[in-house]
Design an enzyme around this catalytic site. Structure first.
Site, PDB file in Angstrom:
ATOM      1  N   ASP A   4       0.797  -1.503   0.209  1.00  0.00           N
ATOM      2  CA  ASP A   4      -0.078  -0.034   0.012  1.00  0.00           C
ATOM      3  C   ASP A   4       1.125   1.125  -0.299  1.00  0.00           C
ATOM      4  O   ASP A   4       0.787   2.120   0.186  1.00  0.00           O
ATOM      5  CB  ASP A   4      -0.939  -0.197   1.565  1.00  0.00           C
ATOM      6  CG  ASP A   4      -1.810  -0.998   0.635  1.00  0.00           C
ATOM      7  OD1 ASP A   4      -1.781  -1.824   0.144  1.00  0.00           O
ATOM      8  OD2 ASP A   4      -2.693  -0.741   1.979  1.00  0.00           O
ATOM      9  N   ASP A  50      -0.332  -4.236  -3.881  1.00  0.00           N
ATOM     10  CA  ASP A  50      -1.147  -3.189  -3.651  1.00  0.00           C
ATOM     11  C   ASP A  50      -0.935  -2.305  -3.878  1.00  0.00           C
ATOM     12  O   ASP A  50      -1.069  -0.803  -2.819  1.00  0.00           O
ATOM     13  CB  ASP A  50      -2.958  -3.638  -3.023  1.00  0.00           C
ATOM     14  CG  ASP A  50      -3.433  -4.357  -2.792  1.00  0.00           C
ATOM     15  OD1 ASP A  50      -3.086  -4.794  -3.868  1.00  0.00           O
ATOM     16  OD2 ASP A  50      -4.031  -4.747  -1.728  1.00  0.00           O
ATOM     17  N   ARG A  73      -5.249  -6.079  -9.303  1.00  0.00           N
ATOM     18  CA  ARG A  73      -6.988  -6.958  -9.068  1.00  0.00           C
ATOM     19  C   ARG A  73      -7.882  -5.310  -8.883  1.00  0.00           C
ATOM     20  O   ARG A  73      -7.805  -4.374  -8.811  1.00  0.00           O
ATOM     21  CB  ARG A  73      -6.052  -7.255  -8.258  1.00  0.00           C
ATOM     22  CG  ARG A  73      -6.492  -6.853  -6.627  1.00  0.00           C
ATOM     23  CD  ARG A  73      -6.191  -7.535  -5.454  1.00  0.00           C
ATOM     24  NE  ARG A  73      -5.058  -6.804  -4.670  1.00  0.00           N
ATOM     25  CZ  ARG A  73      -5.308  -8.004  -3.054  1.00  0.00           C
ATOM     26  NH1 ARG A  73      -6.095  -9.431  -2.989  1.00  0.00           N
ATOM     27  NH2 ARG A  73      -4.540  -7.457  -2.205  1.00  0.00           N
ATOM     28  N   TRP A  99     -10.912  -3.723  -7.207  1.00  0.00           N
ATOM     29  CA  TRP A  99     -11.182  -3.697  -5.659  1.00  0.00           C
ATOM     30  C   TRP A  99     -12.487  -3.853  -5.841  1.00  0.00           C
ATOM     31  O   TRP A  99     -13.334  -4.222  -4.908  1.00  0.00           O
ATOM     32  CB  TRP A  99     -10.878  -2.319  -5.296  1.00  0.00           C
ATOM     33  CG  TRP A  99     -10.803  -1.846  -3.668  1.00  0.00           C
ATOM     34  CD1 TRP A  99     -10.880  -3.282  -2.497  1.00  0.00           C
ATOM     35  CD2 TRP A  99     -10.712  -1.244  -2.690  1.00  0.00           C
ATOM     36  NE1 TRP A  99     -10.808  -2.758  -1.228  1.00  0.00           N
ATOM     37  CE2 TRP A  99     -10.186  -1.126  -1.450  1.00  0.00           C
ATOM     38  CE3 TRP A  99      -9.863   0.379  -3.410  1.00  0.00           C
ATOM     39  CZ2 TRP A  99      -9.700  -0.149  -0.247  1.00  0.00           C
ATOM     40  CZ3 TRP A  99      -9.000   1.210  -1.867  1.00  0.00           C
ATOM     41  CH2 TRP A  99      -9.714   1.087  -0.888  1.00  0.00           C
TER      42      TRP A  99
END
Ligand SMILES: *[C@@H]1O[C@H](CO)[C@@H](O)[C@H](O)[C@H]1NC(C)=O
Ligand SMILES: *[C@@H]1O[C@H](CO)[C@@H](O)[C@H](O)[C@H]1NC(C)=O
Ligand SMILES: *[C@@H]1O[C@H](CO)[C@@H](O)[C@H](O)[C@H]1NC(C)=O
Ligand SMILES: *[C@@H]1O[C@H](CO)[C@@H](O)[C@H](O)[C@H]1NC(C)=O
Length: 357
Positions: free
Chosen positions: A190, A211, A274, A276
């Site tokens: 993140d 991510d 990906r 969310w």
């Protein structure tokens, strides 16, 4: 401490040069009406970045430059909603760095050390996973009209012990009309929360493994280098990471992450993104992809049975990772005019970009 490796870009320039056709911006720059200097050696107006930000009056309407001298500033910095038109400027992203080690899921001991309010919040359940992810950010900009140049934002939490990685945000960009030129974002999980609003990243460097560019943002990444620091030792069969994790509130919300003339490099293995949710939109255009990108390219994650609604696309990309022959069947094949809608600067700009200093 220098946990980040400089990528060997030179051999790649041959491939990259044809890709690097960046957007041309108008050069009607806006004036700066006040300069503030931050110098940890004490030869500026402030020794730390946050007090310099605090000195900008609420409701500010003209550009204020905060120039941060070389050094690693070990602090969390927030630009509150009330302080617009700040230009945060360093002396290069290897030289001027704002760095901290916040993370989600703090231990009881860490929460106790923050005092009574934090303990109350934990007991009342108000300090859930989501809020701690966002509050882990080293740098947070809540104000509209923000600009940063030649500075790095770093979260060092996962650089100490990777045996149990956690969400640890380096920068969270939640205001509308934010531009980053020549900045770096260093993290692992993140790294860059491209939370909400219209954002422009030019010539930036984003490092992470899981991510590492995520949020509801409506952003163009122009000529940026995206680097995976997923350990190569994890091997062929280990879970790959995800460069992006995007979502939009609904099918008619604006939003989307656009990578134009970028490079995806580094170690380990990565999906390009990906979903969310099923409204996720991510487009890679004229981007060099090394073999870190897995053949499937994309991961469905939270899209549920609505994969047809997800907009994940590639156009005119190059490199070993850009071979689309084994991509997921639901990758979107966009027409040239659909690609242009994302790549054109008007996707994010109605005039604000050229009014920055
Ligand atoms: C701010 O600093 C820049 C760069 O040193 C200088 O060109 C400019 O004149 C300064 N502006 C003000 C208002 O002091
Ligand atoms: C890393 O974290 C693991 C799990 O929390 C712990 O067992 C280990 O001792 C840590 N290693 C170091 C070098 O801190
Ligand atoms: C979709 O989301 C936007 C915010 O992005 C909101 O303004 C709008 O009302 C929503 N529309 C619907 C139909 O829910
Ligand atoms: C793309 O991958 C396929 C299957 O792995 C392979 O047959 C093909 O030669 C590759 N194309 C290029 C241009 O490398």
């Amino acid at each position: 401490m220098q946990p980040c490796r400089v990528p060997k870009l030179a051999p790649m320039l041959f491939f990259l040069l044809p890709l690097l056709r960046l957007t041309t911006l108008s050069s009607a720059w806006a004036p700066v009406y006040r300069n503030i200097t931050v110098d940890q050696q004490g030869r500026g107006d402030f020794r730390w970045v946050q007090p310099a930000v605090d000195s900008v009056p609420d409701g500010n309407r003209g550009w204020v430059r905060i120039h941060v001298k070389a050094g690693e500033y070990r602090e969390k910095v927030t630009i509150p909603r009330s302080k617009e038109f700040i230009l945060l400027e360093g002396e290069g992203y290897w030289t001027t760095q704002i760095s901290f080690d916040g993370h989600a899921h703090p231990s009881v001991a860490e929460i106790m050390s923050r005092g009574g309010a934090a303990v109350d919040k934990m007991v009342s359940g108000g300090d859930g996973d989501a809020s701690t992810t966002f509050s882990s950010a080293t740098f947070t900009v809540l104000a509209d009209n923000f600009m940063a140049r030649d500075i790095a934002f770093k979260n060092t939490y996962n650089m100490v012990n990777l045996s149990r990685p956690d969400q640890a945000v380096a920068a969270l960009v939640a205001g509308d009309k934010a531009a980053f030129h020549g900045c770096a974002f260093f993290g692992y999980q993140d790294t860059l929360c491209d939370y909400l609003g219209r954002h422009y990243f030019r010539g930036c460097y984003v490092m992470g493994a899981v991510d590492f560019i995520f949020g509801f943002g409506q952003s163009i990444y122009d000529g940026c280098t995206v680097v995976s620091n997923m350990p190569a030792a994890a091997g062929e069969h280990a879970q790959p990471g995800w460069v992006t994790a995007h979502a939009r509130p609904n099918a008619s919300s604006p939003g989307g992450l656009v990578f134009n003339g970028c490079a995806v490099l580094g170690t380990g293995r990565q999906y390009l993104g990906r979903a969310w949710n099923q409204h996720a939109a991510v487009v890679f255009h004229r981007t060099f992809m090394s073999a870190v990108v897995v053949p499937e390219g994309w991961d469905a994650w939270n899209a549920g049975g609505n994969l047809w609604q997800v907009t994940f696309a590639e156009d005119e990309c190059a490199g070993l990772g850009a071979n689309t022959s084994r991509r997921v069947a639901w990758e979107k094949k966009l027409s040239q005019s659909e690609v242009q809608r994302f790549v054109d600067i008007r996707f994010i700009d109605d005039g604000w970009l050229s009014k920055s200093p």
